[in-house]
Design a protein around this motif. Structure first.
Motif, PDB file in Angstrom:
ATOM      1  N   ARG B 285       0.873  -1.178   0.000  1.00 48.35           N
ATOM      2  CA  ARG B 285       0.000   0.000   0.000  1.00 48.35           C
ATOM      3  C   ARG B 285       0.904   1.221   0.000  1.00 48.35           C
ATOM      4  O   ARG B 285       2.085   1.130   0.297  1.00 48.35           O
ATOM      5  CB  ARG B 285      -0.936  -0.009   1.206  1.00 48.35           C
ATOM      6  CG  ARG B 285      -0.415   0.830   2.375  1.00 48.35           C
ATOM      7  CD  ARG B 285      -1.098   0.617   3.674  1.00 48.35           C
ATOM      8  NE  ARG B 285      -2.428   1.182   3.817  1.00 48.35           N
ATOM      9  CZ  ARG B 285      -2.702   2.471   4.023  1.00 48.35           C
ATOM     10  NH1 ARG B 285      -1.743   3.368   4.056  1.00 48.35           N
ATOM     11  NH2 ARG B 285      -3.942   2.878   4.195  1.00 48.35           N
ATOM     12  N   GLU B 286       0.286   2.349  -0.333  1.00 56.23           N
ATOM     13  CA  GLU B 286       1.025   3.590  -0.222  1.00 56.23           C
ATOM     14  C   GLU B 286       0.595   4.253   1.081  1.00 56.23           C
ATOM     15  O   GLU B 286      -0.556   4.135   1.493  1.00 56.23           O
ATOM     16  CB  GLU B 286       0.665   4.491  -1.400  1.00 56.23           C
ATOM     17  CG  GLU B 286       1.583   5.680  -1.532  1.00 56.23           C
ATOM     18  CD  GLU B 286       1.098   6.630  -2.625  1.00 56.23           C
ATOM     19  OE1 GLU B 286       1.732   6.652  -3.687  1.00 56.23           O
ATOM     20  OE2 GLU B 286       0.103   7.340  -2.394  1.00 56.23           O
ATOM     21  N   LEU B 287       1.541   4.883   1.762  1.00 58.71           N
ATOM     22  CA  LEU B 287       1.190   5.614   2.987  1.00 58.71           C
ATOM     23  C   LEU B 287       1.671   7.047   2.804  1.00 58.71           C
ATOM     24  O   LEU B 287       2.821   7.279   2.456  1.00 58.71           O
ATOM     25  CB  LEU B 287       1.866   4.970   4.198  1.00 58.71           C
ATOM     26  CG  LEU B 287       1.502   5.559   5.564  1.00 58.71           C
ATOM     27  CD1 LEU B 287       0.072   5.186   5.959  1.00 58.71           C
ATOM     28  CD2 LEU B 287       2.468   5.078   6.645  1.00 58.71           C
ATOM     29  N   THR B 288       0.758   7.990   3.022  1.00 60.20           N
ATOM     30  CA  THR B 288       1.162   9.392   2.875  1.00 60.20           C
ATOM     31  C   THR B 288       1.464   9.992   4.243  1.00 60.20           C
ATOM     32  O   THR B 288       1.043   9.463   5.271  1.00 60.20           O
ATOM     33  CB  THR B 288       0.047  10.236   2.220  1.00 60.20           C
ATOM     34  OG1 THR B 288      -1.058  10.268   3.120  1.00 60.20           O
ATOM     35  CG2 THR B 288      -0.383   9.651   0.887  1.00 60.20           C
ATOM     36  N   ARG B 289       2.189  11.104   4.217  1.00 63.61           N
ATOM     37  CA  ARG B 289       2.498  11.778   5.480  1.00 63.61           C
ATOM     38  C   ARG B 289       1.205  12.236   6.158  1.00 63.61           C
ATOM     39  O   ARG B 289       1.067  12.131   7.370  1.00 63.61           O
ATOM     40  CB  ARG B 289       3.417  12.970   5.227  1.00 63.61           C
ATOM     41  CG  ARG B 289       3.907  13.574   6.523  1.00 63.61           C
ATOM     42  CD  ARG B 289       4.660  14.856   6.323  1.00 63.61           C
ATOM     43  NE  ARG B 289       6.002  14.637   5.813  1.00 63.61           N
ATOM     44  CZ  ARG B 289       6.837  15.634   5.500  1.00 63.61           C
ATOM     45  NH1 ARG B 289       6.440  16.889   5.631  1.00 63.61           N
ATOM     46  NH2 ARG B 289       8.027  15.387   5.043  1.00 63.61           N
ATOM     47  N   ASP B 290       0.240  12.687   5.335  1.00 62.97           N
ATOM     48  CA  ASP B 290      -1.044  13.108   5.901  1.00 62.97           C
ATOM     49  C   ASP B 290      -1.711  11.984   6.666  1.00 62.97           C
ATOM     50  O   ASP B 290      -2.243  12.178   7.755  1.00 62.97           O
ATOM     51  CB  ASP B 290      -1.987  13.583   4.783  1.00 62.97           C
ATOM     52  CG  ASP B 290      -1.620  14.982   4.312  1.00 62.97           C
ATOM     53  OD1 ASP B 290      -0.803  15.620   4.999  1.00 62.97           O
ATOM     54  OD2 ASP B 290      -2.148  15.405   3.261  1.00 62.97           O
ATOM     55  N   GLN B 291      -1.678  10.783   6.060  1.00 59.79           N
ATOM     56  CA  GLN B 291      -2.313   9.637   6.727  1.00 59.79           C
ATOM     57  C   GLN B 291      -1.606   9.326   8.041  1.00 59.79           C
ATOM     58  O   GLN B 291      -2.256   9.073   9.058  1.00 59.79           O
ATOM     59  CB  GLN B 291      -2.284   8.407   5.813  1.00 59.79           C
ATOM     60  CG  GLN B 291      -3.243   8.525   4.628  1.00 59.79           C
ATOM     61  CD  GLN B 291      -2.988   7.437   3.591  1.00 59.79           C
ATOM     62  OE1 GLN B 291      -1.846   7.026   3.367  1.00 59.79           O
ATOM     63  NE2 GLN B 291      -4.051   6.981   2.951  1.00 59.79           N
ATOM     64  N   LEU B 292      -0.279   9.347   8.000  1.00 58.66           N
ATOM     65  CA  LEU B 292       0.484   9.081   9.222  1.00 58.66           C
ATOM     66  C   LEU B 292       0.144  10.125  10.285  1.00 58.66           C
ATOM     67  O   LEU B 292      -0.094   9.800  11.450  1.00 58.66           O
ATOM     68  CB  LEU B 292       1.992   9.112   8.932  1.00 58.66           C
ATOM     69  CG  LEU B 292       2.892   9.076  10.168  1.00 58.66           C
ATOM     70  CD1 LEU B 292       2.839   7.719  10.841  1.00 58.66           C
ATOM     71  CD2 LEU B 292       4.342   9.417   9.818  1.00 58.66           C
ATOM     72  N   GLU B 293       0.089  11.372   9.854  1.00 59.41           N
ATOM     73  CA  GLU B 293      -0.130  12.440  10.825  1.00 59.41           C
ATOM     74  C   GLU B 293      -1.524  12.387  11.437  1.00 59.41           C
ATOM     75  O   GLU B 293      -1.695  12.681  12.615  1.00 59.41           O
ATOM     76  CB  GLU B 293       0.147  13.802  10.179  1.00 59.41           C
ATOM     77  CG  GLU B 293       1.641  13.967   9.906  1.00 59.41           C
ATOM     78  CD  GLU B 293       2.033  15.333   9.380  1.00 59.41           C
ATOM     79  OE1 GLU B 293       1.139  16.086   8.941  1.00 59.41           O
ATOM     80  OE2 GLU B 293       3.244  15.644   9.414  1.00 59.41           O
ATOM     81  N   SER B 294      -2.514  11.980  10.616  1.00 54.52           N
ATOM     82  CA  SER B 294      -3.852  11.929  11.201  1.00 54.52           C
ATOM     83  C   SER B 294      -3.928  10.810  12.245  1.00 54.52           C
ATOM     84  O   SER B 294      -4.679  10.905  13.207  1.00 54.52           O
ATOM     85  CB  SER B 294      -4.936  11.795  10.132  1.00 54.52           C
ATOM     86  OG  SER B 294      -4.839  10.541   9.534  1.00 54.52           O
ATOM     87  N   LEU B 295      -3.096   9.767  12.066  1.00 60.33           N
ATOM     88  CA  LEU B 295      -3.029   8.718  13.088  1.00 60.33           C
ATOM     89  C   LEU B 295      -2.244   9.195  14.308  1.00 60.33           C
ATOM     90  O   LEU B 295      -2.646   8.981  15.449  1.00 60.33           O
ATOM     91  CB  LEU B 295      -2.290   7.490  12.529  1.00 60.33           C
ATOM     92  CG  LEU B 295      -3.058   6.410  11.799  1.00 60.33           C
ATOM     93  CD1 LEU B 295      -2.087   5.341  11.352  1.00 60.33           C
ATOM     94  CD2 LEU B 295      -4.129   5.798  12.684  1.00 60.33           C
ATOM     95  N   ALA B 296      -1.106   9.834  14.047  1.00 59.53           N
ATOM     96  CA  ALA B 296      -0.167  10.170  15.118  1.00 59.53           C
ATOM     97  C   ALA B 296      -0.620  11.355  15.945  1.00 59.53           C
ATOM     98  O   ALA B 296      -0.127  11.567  17.050  1.00 59.53           O
ATOM     99  CB  ALA B 296       1.211  10.451  14.527  1.00 59.53           C
ATOM    100  N   THR B 297      -1.577  12.100  15.430  1.00 59.72           N
ATOM    101  CA  THR B 297      -1.921  13.341  16.098  1.00 59.72           C
ATOM    102  C   THR B 297      -2.398  13.131  17.539  1.00 59.72           C
ATOM    103  O   THR B 297      -2.076  13.914  18.428  1.00 59.72           O
ATOM    104  CB  THR B 297      -2.924  14.160  15.256  1.00 59.72           C
ATOM    105  OG1 THR B 297      -3.038  15.435  15.824  1.00 59.72           O
ATOM    106  CG2 THR B 297      -4.283  13.520  15.175  1.00 59.72           C
ATOM    107  N   SER B 298      -3.104  12.021  17.784  1.00 57.69           N
ATOM    108  CA  SER B 298      -3.586  11.768  19.151  1.00 57.69           C
ATOM    109  C   SER B 298      -2.402  11.569  20.105  1.00 57.69           C
ATOM    110  O   SER B 298      -2.419  12.040  21.242  1.00 57.69           O
ATOM    111  CB  SER B 298      -4.498  10.543  19.174  1.00 57.69           C
ATOM    112  OG  SER B 298      -3.761   9.400  18.786  1.00 57.69           O
ATOM    113  N   VAL B 299      -1.379  10.861  19.619  1.00 60.81           N
ATOM    114  CA  VAL B 299      -0.192  10.626  20.450  1.00 60.81           C
ATOM    115  C   VAL B 299       0.528  11.943  20.702  1.00 60.81           C
ATOM    116  O   VAL B 299       0.924  12.259  21.823  1.00 60.81           O
ATOM    117  CB  VAL B 299       0.759   9.620  19.763  1.00 60.81           C
ATOM    118  CG1 VAL B 299       2.066   9.495  20.536  1.00 60.81           C
ATOM    119  CG2 VAL B 299       0.089   8.260  19.623  1.00 60.81           C
ATOM    120  N   ILE B 300       0.683  12.739  19.637  1.00 57.68           N
ATOM    121  CA  ILE B 300       1.427  13.991  19.763  1.00 57.68           C
ATOM    122  C   ILE B 300       0.691  14.985  20.657  1.00 57.68           C
ATOM    123  O   ILE B 300       1.300  15.687  21.458  1.00 57.68           O
ATOM    124  CB  ILE B 300       1.730  14.564  18.361  1.00 57.68           C
ATOM    125  CG1 ILE B 300       2.662  13.578  17.636  1.00 57.68           C
ATOM    126  CG2 ILE B 300       2.362  15.941  18.446  1.00 57.68           C
ATOM    127  CD1 ILE B 300       2.833  13.838  16.169  1.00 57.68           C
TER     128      ILE B 300
END
Lengths: 250, 606
Positions: B285-300
């Motif tokens: 699959r392709e993973l974009t920075r946006d996708q990563l960030e929308s996941l990581a935002t809760s942690v951050i």
């Protein structure tokens, strides 16, 4: 599991010692170097063998930091002295020294840190001075100012009501506004008390600087200490309520 | 004084640094790598650590331990909800987690000790002297048990731990040394498994910590897990395979998630490829920075509350902070930088290598302790309030959080029953009102002479030393005699247990060193063989036949020795080969120099 009864705390012994303790400590008070037994004339180090000396338990925090017992202290000077003494006592600089010296450095540094923490804050400083001058324990009983007694009782009720209410409802909003107004009023009162305290601090310092041993000076001293105790107790009381209020309506 | 090294014992990677000419330097391995992955694997040939162990994560997941720092000073109940993520088996004995590796169980300090030993050996090999003393860093928000566990790890590794120092403050030392800054700085340290925020005042060489806050269970690992969960769900959906049933593939997914996250710090999109079990092909699959960030935002977002707390506790507002320093690999994520910048209202300083700055700072602290650096002094604080249990299950605070250490508090205890001979004291750490909501550190029984109630007076001194570790002493105020206290840690190894582990570690040390010498000799022999083969091929025609024959004989003798088990024999054959090839190498060098003088490349003439 059967456990022994909970410890019963007598008092906070971090403070100036009571009479019986003092006698014992006086017996232990140093005048000789722990290492070479020669008389110590230097402030923190033995002049003969250059070993660090323990800060005596008798030393109050003002003496420890090299300040007179005044209530207005220059925070910059206090900090500079604290940094200077930290360089003198901090365990980091005793790593290559003997275990005895390391233990002295550790306990001196701990005393120094407590002294600085106490004197840095004007309120804690005044409470500490009161304890020193009147020989009482650290905890000054907190009590509400007499004229605010009724108001505070009412406020406690409103707080309870607000805690039980639905925050989103009209009643919730109304109570929130009331509490906010109360908080502001109490904060103003606190500021007022603090400026009264500062005046007392100045009075105290002036009296000490004059150093007169007359009976009127003694009466003035007692007046200042009494008023200061009362104000400190009221201020702490108001402060606790304000904090409680702020936490509830935040 | 013998050299003291500085060690960053990280969740994901560890480093060792030393002071050279007033500058801290990282000790590299033979290939120039500075980081040792904090991974320990049990192989058929014994325990291995670091890069080679990391390879076993996917090959041998049940016997490869990573992120052991998460378990330091903890009981099993503390990590219950993340057990599923770890392929190795965790149990508990005496309040301490144990990790199963083959037939044996190890406590987290023992596993950490193996990593420390690797660093110790690396430093010894590089510096050519024996290393026995170290400064080790811990997250600032580590509690007493976690610090004690780290100290135990050092002891087990044969290191005298002269100081436990907080990671963000270590970073500030390295930063301060380089920049010579005055003013207020905030250190935001977001690593693999922990988050720390410290606010410091820098003035005339004094580094005074004003406040610290953090979360010892929040790091880049948590972002990786969210990615893993996403990939697993997608694979289940698309392929009908549950990867979590396959520990080796789970590790492959975890590593791929970590790598993708790292790539997305520089790129806007990246390709994910995961080998599926049972020969089902690959999942891509392709993973974009946006996708990563929308996941990581809760942690951050969770990292920002401790920042606000620390600023508040320091009695400051964000605009009072002059400089923000970023530490830890996770601060490479652009979203982290954005959020930190938004919070403090200024772009963070990120010119220091966030992976190395903590170890460098530890080396600076080591230099201070050995008397080398005298103009810098770190005044740190205790991150958590310390107190004791009082009537009604309430904690009574003795030393408040953010108190400068060393710090001490005294309490006078007495009895309230006639003839009572003991008082049980329960020591706690934390900010909550009730005992049950705070961390239990230890319990001990104060011995009291049997006297009428209220007569005994025992003064107990609670002292937090410069390591942030608690020491308890008691004095009978009536007799002036001090009494020893046996403190039983709630979540730690007992002294006797640590001693036994040290003995064990010595027992195996001889074997370990033997094995290590052999491995190193073999590796060195291999590179020498390769280099000599190359010289022969390139310049063999320039020397007489007898010489090349001698070299070839030495070569074959070395390769025979290399297959044996005697490192000394290998070294001896290596010396012989070096001697035999010495002339050849000189000739080769002269030849290439000569060609160089004619302005031609070696490749053009040959």
């Amino acid at each position: 599991m059967v456990r022994a009864p909970c410890p019963f705390l007598l008092m906070d012994n971090d403070q100036p010692s009571t009479h019986s303790d003092r006698r014992r400590q006086l017996q232990m008070a140093r005048s000789m170097c722990w290492h070479c037994q020669s008389e110590v004339t230097g402030e923190y180090f033995c002049e003969r063998c250059v070993k660090v000396q323990p800060v005596s338990k008798e030393t109050d925090y003002f003496t420890c930091l090299g300040f007179p017992r005044r209530l207005t202290l220059d925070p910059k000077k206090l900090e500079a002295k604290f940094y200077e003494l930290s360089r003198t006592f901090h365990p980091d600089f005793y790593q290559t020294k003997s275990t005895d010296e390391q233990a002295i450095s550790l306990s001196n540094a701990a005393v120094l840190n407590t002294a600085y923490r106490t004197l840095r804050d004007p309120i804690q400083r005044a409470e500490y001075l009161l304890a020193l001058e009147t020989g009482s324990v650290k905890d000054i009983r907190t009590s509400p100012p007499a004229d605010l007694f009724e108001e505070i009782l009412e406020l406690q009720d409103t707080l309870e009501e607000y805690r039980a209410s639905d925050r989103g409802s009209d009643q919730g909003h109304r109570l929130h506004t009331t509490l906010q107004t109360e908080q502001e009023a109490l904060e103003r009162r606190k500021v007022e008390m603090e400026s009264q305290l500062r005046r007392l601090f100045a009075d105290w310092d002036k009296l000490q600087d004059a150093g007169a041993a007359t009976s009127s000076a003694k009466a003035e001293r007692d007046r200042i200490l009494k008023q200061m105790r009362e104000l400190l107790s009221h201020r702490t009381y108001i402060n606790n309520i304000v904090n409680d209020l702020a936490a509830t309506i935040a | 004084m013998a050299r003291i090294v500085g060690i960053d014992l990280g969740t994901t990677n560890s480093l060792v640094a030393y002071m050279h000419d007033g500058q801290p330097c990282i000790v590299p391995d033979r290939n120039g790598r500075t980081m040792v992955p904090s991974v320990v694997a049990l192989t058929d040939n014994g325990l291995i650590v670091g890069d080679s162990a990391k390879e076993h994560l996917t090959r041998n997941p049940e016997r490869t331990v990573y992120s052991v720092k998460r378990f330091m000073g903890k009981g099993l109940a503390d990590v219950q909800n993340e057990l599923a993520y770890f392929p190795y088996t965790l149990t508990e004995t005496g309040g301490v987690i144990r990790i199963r590796l083959g037939q044996k169980s190890y406590s987290p300090p023992q596993i950490s000790a193996m990593i420390l030993k690797e660093l110790k050996l690396r430093a010894e090999a590089y510096l050519g002297e024996s290393i026995t003393k170290a400064v080790i860093t811990v997250p600032a928000y580590f509690n007493d048990s976690q610090r004690q566990a780290t100290k135990d790890a050092g002891l087990i590794a044969g290191l005298e731990v002269l100081r436990i120092i907080n990671e963000p403050t270590a970073a500030s030392l390295a930063y301060g040394l380089q920049k010579n800054t005055q003013g207020t700085i905030a250190v935001y340290d977001f690593g693999g498994g922990t988050l720390d925020v410290s606010i410091l005042k820098l003035k005339d060489g004094i580094f005074e910590v004003l406040a610290t806050n953090g979360d010892t269970h929040l790091g880049g690992d948590d972002v990786d897990r969210l990615l893993v969960d996403l990939f697993i769900a997608e694979i289940r959906e698309l392929e009908g395979i549950d990867i979590s049933d396959h520990p080796d593939h789970m590790q492959a997914v975890r590593l791929e998630a970590e790598r993708a996250k790292i790539r997305l710090s520089d790129e806007l999109k990246t390709d994910i490829a995961i080998e599926l079990p049972e020969n089902k092909g690959r999942f891509t699959r392709e993973l974009t920075r946006d996708q990563l960030e929308s996941l990581a935002t809760s942690v951050i977002e969770r990292t920002l509350a401790p920042c606000r707390m620390a600023i508040k506790d320091a009695g400051l507002t964000p605009k009072d902070i002059d400089e923000v320093v970023l530490v830890g690999g996770s601060t490479r994520m652009p979203l982290v930088r954005q959020r930190v910048e938004a919070l403090f209202g200024k772009p963070p300083h990120c010119h220091l290598n966030p992976d190395e700055v903590v170890a460098l700072g530890a080396a600076v602290q080591a230099d201070i302790l050995s008397g080398g650096t005298t103009d810098m002094l770190l005044l740190d604080v205790t991150p958590l309030s310390l107190g004791i249990e009082t009537m009604g299950g309430v904690m009574s605070s003795l030393i408040r959080r953010n108190t400068t250490i060393p710090a001490s508090a005294k309490e006078l205890f007495t009895t309230y029953v006639d003839g009572q001979t003991g008082v049980d004291i329960h020591i706690l750490q934390g900010e909550r009102e009730l005992v049950k909501d705070n961390r239990s550190l230890a319990r001990f029984r104060l011995k009291v002479p049997p006297l009428p109630a209220g007569v005994p007076r025992i003064e107990v001194t609670f002292l937090i030393d410069a390591n942030g570790i608690l020491n308890v002493t008691a004095t009978d105020m009536r007799t002036g005699q001090s009494q020893s206290i046996e403190v039983k840690p709630s979540y730690g190894l007992s002294d006797t247990e640590v001693e036994r582990m040290i003995e064990d570690s010595f027992k195996f040390a001889a074997e370990d060193i033997g094995a290590r010498k052999l491995i190193e000799a073999r590796l060195d022999a291999e590179s020498l063989i390769k280099a000599t083969d190359k010289s022969l091929a390139e310049a063999g025609h320039l020397v007489v036949r007898e010489e090349t024959d001698a070299i070839r004989t030495a070569l074959s003798q070395l390769s025979t020795a290399k297959d044996g088990t005697d490192p000394r024999a290998i070294r001896a054959r290596m010396a012989e080969l070096e001697q035999a090839a010495k002339h050849l190498n000189t000739v080769m060098l002269d030849d290439s120099l000569k060609k160089g003088l004619h302005g031609k490349k070696v490749s053009e003439v040959s």
